[in-house]
Design an enzyme around this catalytic site. Structure first.
Site, PDB file in Angstrom:
ATOM      1  N   LYS A  42       0.721  -1.295  -0.053  1.00 50.44           N
ATOM      2  CA  LYS A  42      -0.022   0.109   0.067  1.00 50.44           C
ATOM      3  C   LYS A  42       0.880   1.163   0.094  1.00 50.44           C
ATOM      4  O   LYS A  42       1.676   1.350   0.859  1.00 50.44           O
ATOM      5  CB  LYS A  42      -0.905   0.043   1.280  1.00 50.44           C
ATOM      6  CG  LYS A  42      -1.752   1.213   1.538  1.00 50.44           C
ATOM      7  CD  LYS A  42      -2.700   1.180   2.795  1.00 50.44           C
ATOM      8  CE  LYS A  42      -3.679   2.260   2.634  1.00 50.44           C
ATOM      9  NZ  LYS A  42      -4.329   1.996   4.036  1.00 50.44           N
ATOM     10  N   ASP A  50     -10.485   5.546  14.986  1.00 53.94           N
ATOM     11  CA  ASP A  50     -11.044   5.217  13.268  1.00 53.94           C
ATOM     12  C   ASP A  50     -10.773   4.164  12.669  1.00 53.94           C
ATOM     13  O   ASP A  50     -10.735   4.115  11.529  1.00 53.94           O
ATOM     14  CB  ASP A  50     -10.356   6.705  12.879  1.00 53.94           C
ATOM     15  CG  ASP A  50     -11.414   7.832  13.131  1.00 53.94           C
ATOM     16  OD1 ASP A  50     -12.244   7.810  13.858  1.00 53.94           O
ATOM     17  OD2 ASP A  50     -10.847   8.863  12.441  1.00 53.94           O
TER      18      ASP A  50
END
Length: 275
Positions: A81, A195
């Protein structure tokens, strides 16, 4: 930090980079000894890691969002990523404690399995984070849900609610999963991280059998294989507060809760996905 042009396992990775990056580029491998030890604790041999990453060009994953490049190794065991420099800093901030957590839990975790981190420099720097693919490299994932608790208890992934999806496992298996999740979430609270969400992948056994047999119309029945893991674990509470402050200055509102509150709501939320 280790700085050299080509780590051994990237000898062939340059084939992919050459297709996407012009001219000469420099390569930095971050904290190689720590990541090598993490790979060992996750049961990944160096040779296997090198082959997975370098034997063939990486495949672009359709789940990449915006300019977030997401790549999968040819054998679907690794995910690469593209991350930001801020996320590199966040990774450095938690790496020592993350390593200790993995040692303590003997690699038995729902956290992302971080395996390596690199910087590629051409005209500008690009940062790459390598993790183990939490889904199976053999079984097809028929349904995928990104489950995240918000300030109000709603599903981030509306499809999960609309499909009336539940996770069907034994009480013993549920207890194992929740024990692991509680331990990992406690670590995230200690790191002031919030989150995050739970990525759930479902392999439908009946559907897979019918797809293989080519029977045309598929009727879904019970018989599912589940893959799950925590994702987006690099958002620090201070970063969230700054974003909220900036939004408020601009006339918008982003509500923030403390990591402890977020963890409590998240755990309650995930408990309810089980049948």
């Amino acid at each position: 930090m280790h700085n050299h042009c080509f780590p051994p396992h990237f000898i062939h990775f340059h084939i992919f980079l050459r297709e996407t990056l012009p001219g000469q580029f420099k390569f930095k491998e971050y904290c190689p000894q720590v990541f090598r030890n993490l790979r060992e604790r996750f049961g990944i041999e160096d040779q296997d890691f090198q082959v997975s990453l370098a034997r063939s060009s990486l495949v672009k994953d359709g789940d990449g969002q915006g300019d977030r490049l997401l790549l999968t190794s040819y054998d679907r065991t690794l995910v690469v990523k593209k991350i930001t420099s801020e996320e590199v800093a966040d990774m450095h901030n938690i790496l020592s404690e993350y390593h200790q957590h993995i040692v303590t839990c003997h690699g038995n975790t729902l956290l992302p399995q971080f395996l390596a981190m690199y910087r590629v420099s051409v005209d500008e720097d690009a940062y790459l984070l390598v993790t183990r693919n939490m889904f199976s490299h053999r079984l097809h994932i028929h349904r995928k849900y990104d489950l995240k608790v918000k300030e109000l208890p709603t599903y981030k992934d509306v499809d999960f609610r609309n499909n009336m999806q539940k996770v069907y496992v034994s009480d013993e298996e549920k207890e194992k999963i929740l024990d692991k999740l509680n331990r990992d979430v406690e670590f995230l609270v200690q790191m002031h991280i919030m989150d995050y969400s739970l990525l759930l992948g479902i392999h439908d056994v009946e559907r897979a059998e019918q797809e293989e047999e080519g029977e045309g119309e598929v009727v879904e029945e019970e018989g599912e294989v589940y893959f799950m893991g925590l994702i987006d674990v690099l958002t620090h509470y201070d970063t969230r507060k700054k974003a909220a402050h900036a939004a408020k200055t601009a006339g918008a509102e982003i509500s923030t809760v403390h990591p402890e509150q977020y963890a409590k709501r998240f755990l309650e939320f995930i408990c309810n996905i089980f049948a």
